[in-house]
Enzyme design. Structure first.
Site, PDB file in Angstrom:
ATOM      1  N   GLY A  48       0.817  -1.218   0.000  1.00  0.00           N
ATOM      2  CA  GLY A  48       0.000   0.000   0.000  1.00  0.00           C
ATOM      3  C   GLY A  48       0.844   1.259   0.000  1.00  0.00           C
ATOM      4  O   GLY A  48       0.546   2.227  -0.707  1.00  0.00           O
ATOM      5  N   CYS A  49       1.906   1.248   0.775  1.00  0.00           N
ATOM      6  CA  CYS A  49       2.768   2.433   0.871  1.00  0.00           C
ATOM      7  C   CYS A  49       3.510   2.671  -0.437  1.00  0.00           C
ATOM      8  O   CYS A  49       3.735   3.815  -0.841  1.00  0.00           O
ATOM      9  CB  CYS A  49       3.741   2.292   2.036  1.00  0.00           C
ATOM     10  N   THR A  50       3.872   1.578  -1.121  1.00  0.00           N
ATOM     11  CA  THR A  50       4.523   1.715  -2.428  1.00  0.00           C
ATOM     12  C   THR A  50       3.538   2.288  -3.437  1.00  0.00           C
ATOM     13  O   THR A  50       3.881   3.201  -4.198  1.00  0.00           O
ATOM     14  CB  THR A  50       5.071   0.353  -2.887  1.00  0.00           C
ATOM     15  N   ALA A  53       3.182   6.030  -2.641  1.00  0.00           N
ATOM     16  CA  ALA A  53       4.387   6.783  -3.000  1.00  0.00           C
ATOM     17  C   ALA A  53       4.520   6.916  -4.512  1.00  0.00           C
ATOM     18  O   ALA A  53       4.872   7.988  -5.022  1.00  0.00           O
ATOM     19  CB  ALA A  53       5.625   6.115  -2.412  1.00  0.00           C
TER      20      ALA A  53
END
Length: 159
Positions: A48-50, A53
């Site tokens: 999710g963070c990738t 970003a």
């Protein structure tokens, strides 16, 4: 645990100085007179963070064109942030808040629901700080996927 105080539009943005992925000090005050998107994410190099970003990365040109700088904050150490930056070609500063002090100042750490269970952790949150250092938008518990498009809409930018 006591509930973290949440920021609202009109509140002064808490000032901070943190270390980026290259070991340099970056302060919110470095961007005085500019609009800044400060976003908090749980952990570098997770799916999710990738996604989030990379969405910011892919929108950075148009965000900068509209006068916005983007800063990503997590509790990851600078070395991990450097790996994330290089692996996913992240083109904006990733800041390390290992002691979570800035997370707490922004209300981006607290109780959340994870897979039906209450846990304490990083609340995926985004703040837009205006040129005078005032919170313009405070968005808590945002979704990683589609967040940047939603933010662009809230800011009146074309998707």
């Amino acid at each position: 645990m006591t509930e973290t105080t949440r920021l609202e539009a009109g509140d002064p943005a808490p000032q901070f100085t943190l270390t980026d992925q290259d070991g340099a000090s970056v302060s919110l005050g470095d961007f005085a007179g500019q609009k800044v998107v400060v976003y908090f994410y749980p952990a570098a190099m997770t799916p999710g963070c990738t996604t989030q970003a990379c969405d910011f990365r892919d929108s950075l040109g148009s965000l900068k064109g509209a006068g916005y700088q983007v800063l990503g904050l997590s509790k990851d150490a600078p070395a991990k942030l450097k790996e994330f930056q290089e692996h996913d070609r992240v083109n904006f500063p990733l800041l390390s808040d290992e002691d979570l002090s800035v997370h707490h100042a922004y209300g981006a750490y607290g109780v959340k629901n994870l897979y039906g269970k209450e846990v304490t952790g990083v609340l995926r949150s985004t703040f837009v700080v205006d040129e005078s250092g005032t919170i313009q938008l405070a968005l808590y518990n945002v979704k990683a996927t589609g967040h940047v498009a939603s933010l662009r809409k809230k800011l009146g930018l074309d998707a």
